[in-house]
Scaffold this active site. Structure first.
Site, PDB file in Angstrom:
ATOM      1  N   LYS A  34      45.317  29.444   8.384  1.00  0.00           N
ATOM      2  CA  LYS A  34      45.061  29.565   6.949  1.00  0.00           C
ATOM      3  C   LYS A  34      44.013  28.569   6.464  1.00  0.00           C
ATOM      4  O   LYS A  34      43.829  28.394   5.268  1.00  0.00           O
ATOM      5  CB  LYS A  34      46.365  29.387   6.160  1.00  0.00           C
ATOM      6  N   CYS A  35      43.308  27.949   7.380  1.00  0.00           N
ATOM      7  CA  CYS A  35      42.286  26.955   7.051  1.00  0.00           C
ATOM      8  C   CYS A  35      40.980  27.656   6.679  1.00  0.00           C
ATOM      9  O   CYS A  35      40.647  28.711   7.225  1.00  0.00           O
ATOM     10  CB  CYS A  35      42.065  26.049   8.268  1.00  0.00           C
TER      11      CYS A  35
END
Length: 161
Positions: A34-35
């Site tokens: 989710k970066c």
């Protein structure tokens, strides 16, 4: 202790020894699905596909220390496969900093210094390890994998000698 003495968790939870990769260069990356830097999965996979026949192994280690990972290693590995086409080995979720840091990341940070010291500042810090298990390169989270391809080629050239 050397890097081949370290056991790491597969995404399924079982441990194995990095001695499985003895004699092969490794690119070890702390990841997070989710970066904002997760687009690097595409470039890491391209490097893996281009150089795996030459012996390069890319190893992804999800970490939630920066609060950007899915709940389980299986979910993270599946997201990498589905969203980014990742075929290189993904591992169990590990800590990369602090008292609970996985021994692999303790080893990597002790054997290479970052711009602001030895701790890992963010997801997608990358470590290049040569065939003998020496850390020969450390690359910042924003460094795109292709930006250090020349270093990978130097390490791979050792294979030919």
């Amino acid at each position: 202790m050397n890097i081949y003495d370290i056991k790491v968790p597969k995404s399924s939870g079982e441990d194995y020894s990095l001695k499985e990769y003895k004699g092969k260069p490794m690119l070890i990356v702390n990841t997070a699905t989710k970066c904002g830097l997760s687009n690097q999965f595409d470039n890491l996979e391209k490097l893996y596909q281009e150089y795996k026949e030459d012996g390069l192994v890319v190893l992804g280690f999800p970490s939630d220390q920066f609060r950007q990972e899915l709940k389980s290693a299986e979910e993270a590995a599946e997201a990498c496969r589905v969203s980014y086409g990742v075929t290189f080995p993904m591992h169990g979720i590990v800590d990369v900093n602090g008292k609970n840091a996985h021994p692999l990341f303790r080893y990597l940070t002790e054997n290479s210094k970052g711009f602001l010291g030895s701790s890992i500042k963010w997801n997608f810090t990358k470590f290049l390890v040569d065939q003998e298990g020496n850390v020969v390169g450390r690359y910042a989270p924003k460094d795109q994998p292709e930006s250090f391809e020349k270093d990978i080629n130097k390490v791979l050239a050792k294979n030919e000698n």
